[in-house]
Design a protein around this motif. Sequence first.
Motif, PDB file in Angstrom:
ATOM      1  N   THR A   1       0.320  -5.713   2.990  1.00 11.22           N
ATOM      2  CA  THR A   1       0.629  -4.415   3.736  1.00 11.22           C
ATOM      3  C   THR A   1       0.543  -4.392   5.605  1.00 11.22           C
ATOM      4  OG1 THR A   1      -0.071  -2.174   4.175  1.00 11.22           O
ATOM      5  CG2 THR A   1      -1.252  -3.384   4.213  1.00 11.22           C
ATOM      6  N   THR A   2       1.205  -3.569   5.918  1.00  8.29           N
ATOM      7  CA  THR A   2       0.499  -2.821   7.719  1.00  8.29           C
ATOM      8  C   THR A   2      -0.427  -2.566   7.954  1.00  8.29           C
ATOM      9  OG1 THR A   2       1.999  -1.118   7.068  1.00  8.29           O
ATOM     10  CG2 THR A   2       3.259  -3.195   7.586  1.00  8.29           C
ATOM     11  N   GLU A   3      -1.423  -1.881   6.735  1.00 10.36           N
ATOM     12  CA  GLU A   3      -2.759  -1.726   7.599  1.00 10.36           C
ATOM     13  C   GLU A   3      -3.547  -2.375   7.748  1.00 10.36           C
ATOM     14  OE1 GLU A   3      -2.728   2.151   7.423  1.00 10.36           O
ATOM     15  OE2 GLU A   3      -0.921   2.491   6.485  1.00 10.36           O
ATOM     16  N   SER A   4      -3.553  -2.178   8.207  1.00  7.45           N
ATOM     17  CA  SER A   4      -4.928  -3.189   9.229  1.00  7.45           C
ATOM     18  C   SER A   4      -7.004  -2.460   9.535  1.00  7.45           C
ATOM     19  CB  SER A   4      -4.069  -3.919  10.446  1.00  7.45           C
ATOM     20  OG  SER A   4      -4.346  -2.681  11.771  1.00  7.45           O
ATOM     21  N   ASN A   5      -6.815  -1.225   9.123  1.00  7.00           N
ATOM     22  CA  ASN A   5      -7.744  -1.149   9.776  1.00  7.00           C
ATOM     23  C   ASN A   5      -9.220  -1.111   8.552  1.00  7.00           C
ATOM     24  OD1 ASN A   5      -8.224   0.939   7.983  1.00  7.00           O
ATOM     25  ND2 ASN A   5      -6.757   2.612   8.966  1.00  7.00           N
TER      26      ASN A   5
ATOM     27  N   HIS B   1      -8.902   0.793   5.314  1.00  2.00           N
ATOM     28  CA  HIS B   1      -8.205   0.786   4.609  1.00  2.00           C
ATOM     29  C   HIS B   1      -8.587  -0.788   3.607  1.00  2.00           C
ATOM     30  CE1 HIS B   1      -5.223   3.362   5.982  1.00  2.00           C
ATOM     31  NE2 HIS B   1      -4.354   3.407   5.073  1.00  2.00           N
TER      32      HIS B   1
ATOM     33  N   TRP C   1       0.664  -1.163  -0.202  1.00  4.91           N
ATOM     34  CA  TRP C   1       0.145   0.097   0.218  1.00  4.91           C
ATOM     35  C   TRP C   1       1.183   1.230   0.380  1.00  4.91           C
ATOM     36  CZ3 TRP C   1      -5.844   0.509   1.043  1.00  4.91           C
ATOM     37  CH2 TRP C   1      -6.137   1.101   1.065  1.00  4.91           C
ATOM     38  N   ASN C   2       2.160   1.466   1.141  1.00  2.36           N
ATOM     39  CA  ASN C   2       2.214   2.266   1.358  1.00  2.36           C
ATOM     40  C   ASN C   2       3.372   2.262   1.119  1.00  2.36           C
ATOM     41  OD1 ASN C   2       0.944   3.514   3.181  1.00  2.36           O
ATOM     42  ND2 ASN C   2       1.336   2.738   4.605  1.00  2.36           N
TER      43      ASN C   2
ATOM     44  N   ASP D   1       1.102   5.309  -4.862  1.00  2.00           N
ATOM     45  CA  ASP D   1       1.191   4.053  -3.790  1.00  2.00           C
ATOM     46  C   ASP D   1       0.017   3.366  -4.683  1.00  2.00           C
ATOM     47  OD1 ASP D   1      -1.371   4.784  -3.499  1.00  2.00           O
ATOM     48  OD2 ASP D   1      -1.388   5.799  -2.239  1.00  2.00           O
TER      49      ASP D   1
END
Length: 121
Positions: free
Chosen positions: A82-86, A89, A53-54, A59
Motif C-alpha cells: 500500500t501507499t499508507e506509510s505511517n 497503519h 489497503w484502500n 478494504d
Amino acid sequence: MKHCLIVDDSAVIRKVARRILEALEFRISEAEDGAKALAVCERDMPEAVLLDWNMPVMDGYEFLGHLRRMPGGTRPKVVFCTTESNVEHIARAMQAGADEYIMKPFDKDIVAAKFQEVGLV
C-alpha cells in the motif's frame, strides 16, 4: 505450485505484481476488492495474499479480518502492499494478522525479499 491472490483495485498494480509473482513460480488469482477476494478464498484458499489497503466495496483491513476467521484462513501469508506509510497503519495491519508490509511503488527485489522473509520463496 503455490497460489497467490493479488487483491488491488488498480489493474496496473495487479498486472505488475502478477508478472513478478509468476516469475517467482506462483499460480495467480486476482481480485479488485476485498469482497471478491473472499469469494476466491472460499473456492481456492491461497498460500499467499498480496493485499492493497484502500479499495472500494471492502478494504484490505476488513478483508483480512474476514479471511483470518474463515476455515483455513489463518494459513495464508498476507503481505500488505500500500501507499499508507505511517506507523499506525503498519501496526494496525500487523495486529490484524498481516505477516509483512511493503510500500508502493515496489519492484521484483522488494517483493521477492518480503516473500522470502515469510517463507514463501
